[in-house]
Structures are given as C-alpha cells and as structure tokens.
Design an enzyme around this catalytic site. Structure first.
Site, PDB file in Angstrom:
ATOM      1  CG  ASP A  35      -1.983   0.909   1.312  1.00 19.94           C
ATOM      2  OD1 ASP A  35      -3.020   0.611   0.713  1.00 19.94           O
ATOM      3  OD2 ASP A  35      -1.838   1.963   1.959  1.00 19.94           O
TER       4      ASP A  35
ATOM      5  CD  GLU B  67      -2.275   1.909  -3.673  1.00 20.06           C
ATOM      6  OE1 GLU B  67      -3.387   2.366  -3.963  1.00 20.06           O
ATOM      7  OE2 GLU B  67      -1.754   2.102  -2.576  1.00 20.06           O
TER       8      GLU B  67
HETATM    9  C1  Z3D Z   1      -6.659   3.006  -0.207  1.00 23.50           C
HETATM   10  C2  Z3D Z   1      -6.338   3.480   1.217  1.00 23.50           C
HETATM   11  C3  Z3D Z   1      -8.414   3.825   2.320  1.00 23.50           C
HETATM   12  C4  Z3D Z   1      -9.572   4.776   2.214  1.00 23.50           C
HETATM   13  C5  Z3D Z   1      -9.319   6.007   3.027  1.00 23.50           C
HETATM   14  C6  Z3D Z   1      -8.947   5.639   4.455  1.00 23.50           C
HETATM   15  C7  Z3D Z   1      -7.736   4.743   4.425  1.00 23.50           C
HETATM   16  C8  Z3D Z   1      -7.299   4.298   5.781  1.00 23.50           C
HETATM   17  C9  Z3D Z   1      -5.016   4.214   1.231  1.00 23.50           C
HETATM   18  C10 Z3D Z   1      -4.497   4.306   2.642  1.00 23.50           C
HETATM   19  C11 Z3D Z   1      -3.926   3.608   0.422  1.00 23.50           C
HETATM   20  C12 Z3D Z   1      -4.300   2.855  -0.789  1.00 23.50           C
HETATM   21  C13 Z3D Z   1      -5.562   2.073  -0.632  1.00 23.50           C
HETATM   22  N1  Z3D Z   1      -4.343   3.711  -1.929  1.00 23.50           N
HETATM   23  O1  Z3D Z   1      -7.885   2.387  -0.280  1.00 23.50           O
HETATM   24  O2  Z3D Z   1      -7.334   4.393   1.631  1.00 23.50           O
HETATM   25  O3  Z3D Z   1      -9.806   5.112   0.875  1.00 23.50           O
HETATM   26  O4  Z3D Z   1     -10.463   6.830   3.025  1.00 23.50           O
HETATM   27  O5  Z3D Z   1      -8.670   6.811   5.202  1.00 23.50           O
HETATM   28  O6  Z3D Z   1      -8.313   3.540   6.364  1.00 23.50           O
HETATM   29  O7  Z3D Z   1      -8.041   3.578   3.668  1.00 23.50           O
HETATM   30  O8  Z3D Z   1      -4.187   3.013   3.083  1.00 23.50           O
HETATM   31  O9  Z3D Z   1      -5.854   1.427  -1.840  1.00 23.50           O
END
Ligand code: Z3D
Length: 665
Positions: free
Chosen positions: A391, A420
């Site tokens: 992530d 990612e």
């Molecule tokens: C993405 C993650 C999700 C939600 C946020 C929420 C966060 C923490 C992000 C952070 C990294 C990655 C993931 N791009 O889904 O975000 O969208 O609103 O704050 O819970 O999780 O981990 O794919």
C-alpha cells in the site's frame, strides 16, 4: 606534473582490452534487472583493443545455488559490433555476472598461418611460434595424457622432415583449436569493472491475472460480516474465471477511534465496519485477523483451499496504524508525536486518511521499527503467503523498501511484491529498481489509442522493460475512471481486453464484471457506497455480467505464449484514431489485436499488418482466427478492413493461422 601510472591493483588499472556497455544492466550495476525462471539471459558487450589481434570473450556467471563461477564463451556479431552469449536462468533468486575478454593468441596465430601459407609466403618462423604456444600451454596442463598429446603436436609443428603443408594442417586442425580454447591461459585477461545482478522470479511475477475482493463482502446480508469460510466459496468462482492471484485488502482488526463511515464520512454509525486499511485495535495489529472474518486457522484453511485451486493469495501490506493499534502504546517513539502529545493523521495529498497514523521510518529506534515491519512479512510468509500488494509505498522510506525486500528474499527469493506506486514517474521507477517485482501503472488513466500506445511503448520497449513490470488494472477500489462511468458495457469489455493483452500481468477489482459504474458524486473517481467503508453484497451471476468474457480471456492468455511475455508488444498503424492495433508474437504464436477504444460508436479502420515481421508476403492470402468469437477471416496483403461495433464486440484478438507444415519465412 606527471600522473602516476596506475598500478594493477588500482580501480582503473590499465587494461589491454576495453570491455564496456555490458547489458543488461541498470544504473551502472547499482540495481538488479529482472527475469523469470526459464528465460534466456542475453548478455552482450562492446569489446575491442588496438591493432589486429583476434579477441576472445566469455560471460562469467553464478546462480543462487552455485558455489563457483560458470563461464560461457561469447560470440562476436560483426553487424552489431558486439559480443554476446545466452544462458538459461533456471533458479529463482539472485544471479550475478560479468564479462571477461582476452587476446586469442592461438586463433590469431592460426589465422595468420593460414593466410600466409595460402599466399605462398614463408611460414617457417610462424610454425616455430606455434610450437612455442603449444608447449607453453602444455606446461600448465595437469593431465599427463593431454600434456603429452599437445607436446607431440608441438613436435610435429617443429619437425622439418614434414612438408610445410602437412605442418600447416596440424596447426589449423579443429581438434587442436578445441584443445587450445579449453586450456589456453590468457596473458591479458581484462574483466569488466563490475559484477551485475539479475533477480530471477518465479513465472507468476511476469504472467498472472489478479482478482481483488473484500472477504468481508462474502456474505448474503450487508448487516452480517462475511467470513473466511464464506470467502473460501468465492475461490471456486475465481478459479473458474481463470485468475491466478487473489488479492485481499487488509484482513486485520480495524480501528474504532476515528473510524470512517460510508462514503468516506467521518461520522460512522455503531455498526459500520470501517476501512480495512485503518489497521489495529484491541484484538491486535498487522499480524492479527479481524475477529469478524474468523481465526488464523480459518485463514490457513482459506490459503490451503486457494492453493488446491492453483491460486496464490496476495495480502495487503499497509504500514500504518489506526489510533487503536497496539504499537501506539508499545512503541510511541515510532510515530510523529507533536509537542502537545497529539499525532497527525496520514495523508497522500489530496487524499486525507483521518483514521490512520503514519510511521516515522527515520525515528530514533529505526532498527526496531524496520525489523518489526520485516517480521510482518515473515509472519504471513509463515502462513503460506508468497505475494504482497504494498500500500502506498511512495509514502514510506525508499531505503526501507530496498532493505526489507532484500531481507525477505534472503530466505524467500520467490516472494512477489506489487507496489501500489501511484506517484510521480521517478519515484515509481525507483521503487521498481529497489526491488518491487511489479507495479501498478497509469494504465487506469490512459484510455485513448494514442495515450495507450505512448505509455505502453515506454513500459515495454524502453529501458523500464528491464526492471519494471506493469500490472494493469482497469479499476481499483480507489479508481473508477470516468471512461467506465460513462462508457457502459463496451468500455468495460474493451478495457478488459486491453489490460489482459497489453501486459501479461493484469488485474481487476470485483464488481467490474457487474459493470459497476456509479461514482460517489459526479466528477469523482470514488465508487458510490464504496466497499472500502461498508459491506457490499453482490450477485455475481446477475444478468449482463462479464463472467464469460473474463473466463475466455484468461483461457486465451493461458493458451497463447505470446500473451505471457512482457516486452514482445509492438504497435502498428490503423488509419482511425479511435482504434488501437498491436501485435504480440512468440515462436509459432502470432497475435494481432485490434481494439475499438470508443465505447459509444462503431468504428472502422484499415489496419496495416506488418507482413515482413510475420513472414507473410503481399501476394499470398493468410487466415486469421478471432480467438474471442471463433470467426475466421482470410486476409490479403498488408491493408485489411475491420469494423467494430462496441455493442457486439470490443475488438478482435486474431491468431495468425499458418497452414500445417508451413515454415515461417
Ligand atoms: C486506499 C487506502 C483507504 C480509504 C481512506 C482511508 C484509508 C485508511 C489508502 C491508505 C492507500 C491505498 C488504498 N491507496 O484504499 O485508503 O480510501 O479513506 O482513510 O483507512 O483507507 O491506506 O488502496
């Protein structure tokens, strides 16, 4: 002032022979290039010296299980003016190689001898020189019989009782050449100044179809949290669809403090499950399982079932903590604590992650933190996981990734890391150089033929092809592109076809097969009622689904080797800017792929088939078979007509049918 002449021990010692431009290499050997098991590694170099002497060269290399170096003679290609050798990399892990060259004194002598003799010149002194060469080599031979044999031949070269013609025949005999090649000890061996490295992965690193789903949604009631036991049943469906890797968003306990509610709201109800990326609560952190999903034993069973079906499980590796994560109490020094005792939440501008705290990778207890992060990998590896989707790696220390990937690979060289890395190009590339096996790409935002051609050319034809494997996702839980929002079924089918054929690694996030396309609000790339914040129940057999398309696509990928390779993509001309035309080729497997990237209108084009590359001629008709529909067409010459109605089919995936027994020209 005179510069001192460098001594042989100094880094830039004088070399009799120049060895340079060795390939493949990455940033002067700073990082490893990537290959997969079964690939032939093609090592090449520019090698030369002054004068007319003939040279010889070899690759010196070592696989992960080799105690000693192996060598392989390189061959000279006059047109390219380069030397090369190929060898199969047949073990997963770190390979090292370098290139060595020397003056081929014997071959030089042999060719001079032949030339002078043919020109009728006196060769008496050449024959004596040759005898000396043989005697010198014999002196180093351990084996008495081989030594005696070489000395006998040296004797013949010296023996004036024989005609010069006979002695020349002895000197140029192929058998003698072979002995001398095997035993000649170079007097001026020059080695390329660096050892270069290659990381060899298992094949799935290069060829795999990924499927992402939230195990908590494996339920029939949105108010009842799905479990691993129910998610296990999804595996049969996913295997039937032909996927190879099942990627699960985080499966750990979810924070309660600052939990997010549906549609990214900051005011959740008491039963909202929260974002799974908000890792950690009183039940544990990154090595614990969300109790509503089940136990570690349930997870082990899930992994076992997947493996029976030939599926790899990929876990999300998200280095961040909800305010309730045990590390906050155990290791407050790992976080950015402000003077007033509070901690700032994480961000990936413009996105705000109010429910998580970032880790301070450069804190005073860096070693403690980095080791703990490594141990998370090792823990899940201990539970049969060999693939991780990492992530937002670009928001963590780059040196950390380089270190931790190397650490994990010491004992587990087969582990696959998907970055990612939705970030700027230099950082994205660096993460791949630092060791990430694959990366997400900008494919999700490249929708027109010209955008796709430019981007995929960069990925698969430029220097990146050596170390960056783009995993193409048409959608993710974070990205519902407006092309899908507005393009309907035609857009989904075209994007599937593109992702699955432009790169051997691609993936889809569940819901894609059901054409889910509603954004949270107009102009947003976020899904409405996103699964990131709530449980979503789906009927995967709902009418209009793309299950059959996906299954067929994955089957075609398995049956056509050309689709399993990364850098064999070539673009060709179509005379309509809405149509993308490209080919993928491998031995006896030539595919011509034509996609209508306009989901709203029928488009026609004349495509320009690269006849010469395919070994075809203007005058002989040829048959192409559409692997998507089974239809066969007889085509003539380079210019052929196609017409694609997005309501009917997004594109042609044509296989060139060569008549039985016909050889490719
Ligand atoms: C993405 C993650 C999700 C939600 C946020 C929420 C966060 C923490 C992000 C952070 C990294 C990655 C993931 N791009 O889904 O975000 O969208 O609103 O704050 O819970 O999780 O981990 O794919």
């Amino acid at each position: 002032v005179n510069q001192p002449i460098p001594t042989p021990q100094s880094p830039r010692a004088p070399a009799a022979i120049i060895v340079e431009a060795v390939m493949p290499e990455l940033d002067a050997g700073r990082h490893a290039v990537k290959r997969a098991v079964g690939d032939l590694l093609d090592v090449s170099a520019a090698i030369f010296k002054d004068g007319h002497d003939l040279l010889a060269a070899r690759v010196r290399y070592r696989g992960p299980n080799d105690d000693t170096w192996r060598t392989l003679r390189m061959r000279y290609d006059n047109d390219a003016d380069r030397w090369s050798a190929q060898f199969p990399v047949d073990q997963v892990g770190a390979w090292t190689f370098t290139v060595e060259a020397w003056t081929d004194v014997f071959a030089t002598w042999r060719s001079e001898l032949e030339k002078k003799h043919n020109a009728g010149q006196d060769i008496a002194s050449e024959l004596l020189e040759g005898a000396q060469l043989l005697e010198h080599t014999a002196a180093h031979l351990a084996h008495p019989y081989a030594r005696a044999q070489l000395l006998r031949l040296a004797g013949l070269l010296r023996d004036t009782d024989f005609e010069p013609y006979t002695r020349v025949r002895v000197g140029v005999a192929p058998e003698l050449l072979a002995v001398m090649e095997a035993h000649y000890i170079p007097g001026d061996l020059s080695t390329f100044e660096r050892e270069l490295s290659v990381h060899v992965d298992r094949e799935r690193a290069r060829f795999a179809a990924w499927y992402e789903f939230f195990p908590r949604s494996a339920t029939t009631d949105p108010h009842r949290h799905g479990t691993f036991a129910e998610a296990e049943k999804q595996l049969d469906r996913i295997a039937w669809l032909g996927f190879d890797v099942v990627y699960l968003p985080p499966i750990h306990p979810i924070g309660v403090a600052s939990r997010k509610g549906p549609n990214n709201t900051l005011t959740p109800g008491p039963n909202d499950p929260g974002s799974p990326w908000a890792i950690g609560n009183q039940h544990g952190g990154h090595t614990a399982i969300e109790p509503a999903l089940g136990t570690l034993d349930d997870f082990d069973r899930f992994v076992k079932r997947a493996s029976e079906l030939g599926l790899d499980i990929a876990l999300d590796y998200a280095l961040q903590c909800s305010p309730d994560h045990p590390w906050l109490k155990e290791h407050p020094e790992w976080f950015f604590v402000r003077p007033d005792g509070t901690i700032k939440y994480a961000e990936n501008p413009p996105k705000k992650y109010q429910d998580i705290y970032p880790l301070n990778f450069w804190c005073a207890d860096r070693e403690g933190l980095w080791s703990a992060c490594r141990d998370i990998f090792l823990f899940w590896i201990g539970h049969g996981v060999r693939t991780f989707r990492v992530d937002n790696p670009h928001t963590k220390a780059l040196s950390f990734w380089e270190w931790v990937i190397a650490e994990v690979r010491k004992d587990h060289p087969d582990v696959i890391f998907l970055a990612e890395a939705f970030t700027r190009p230099n950082r994205m590339r660096y993460l791949a150089k630092a060791g990430f096996t694959q990366s997400y790409t900008y494919f999700t935002w490249r929708n027109t033929p010209s955008e796709l051609q430019e981007y995929l050319t960069e990925l698969t034809q430029g220097p990146m092809r050596e170390y960056f494997r783009g995993n193409l996702f048409p959608n993710t839980p974070d990205i519902l592109h407006e092309h899908l929002q507005h393009g309907g079924r035609g857009a989904f089918r075209a994007r599937l076809l593109l992702a699955a054929t432009l790169s051997p690694v691609y993936g889809i996030y569940s819901g894609f097969e059901l054409l889910e396309a509603s954004p949270v609000r107009p102009g947003s790339e976020e899904y409405l009622d996103s699964e990131k914040y709530q449980i979503r129940v789906r009927d995967y057999d709902a009418p209009g689904n793309l299950n059959a398309d996906m299954r067929r696509m994955n089957q075609i990928r398995r049956e056509n080797r050309a689709l399993q390779l990364y850098d064999n993509l070539r673009f060709h001309h179509a005379d309509n800017g809405a149509i993308l035309f490209y080919s993928k080729s491998f031995y006896k497997n030539d595919l011509l792929i034509i996609v209508n990237c306009d989901p709203h209108h029928t488009q026609e084009a004349i495509v320009h088939v690269p006849l010469a590359e395919l070994g075809l001629t203007e005058h002989t008709p040829y048959v192409v078979e559409d692997l998507l529909t089974g239809a066969r067409y007889t085509w003539h010459g380079a210019h052929n007509y196609v017409r694609l109605d997005p309501q009917i089919q997004p594109g042609h995936l044509l296989r060139l049918v060569r008549p039985e027994g016909e050889q490719r020209q």
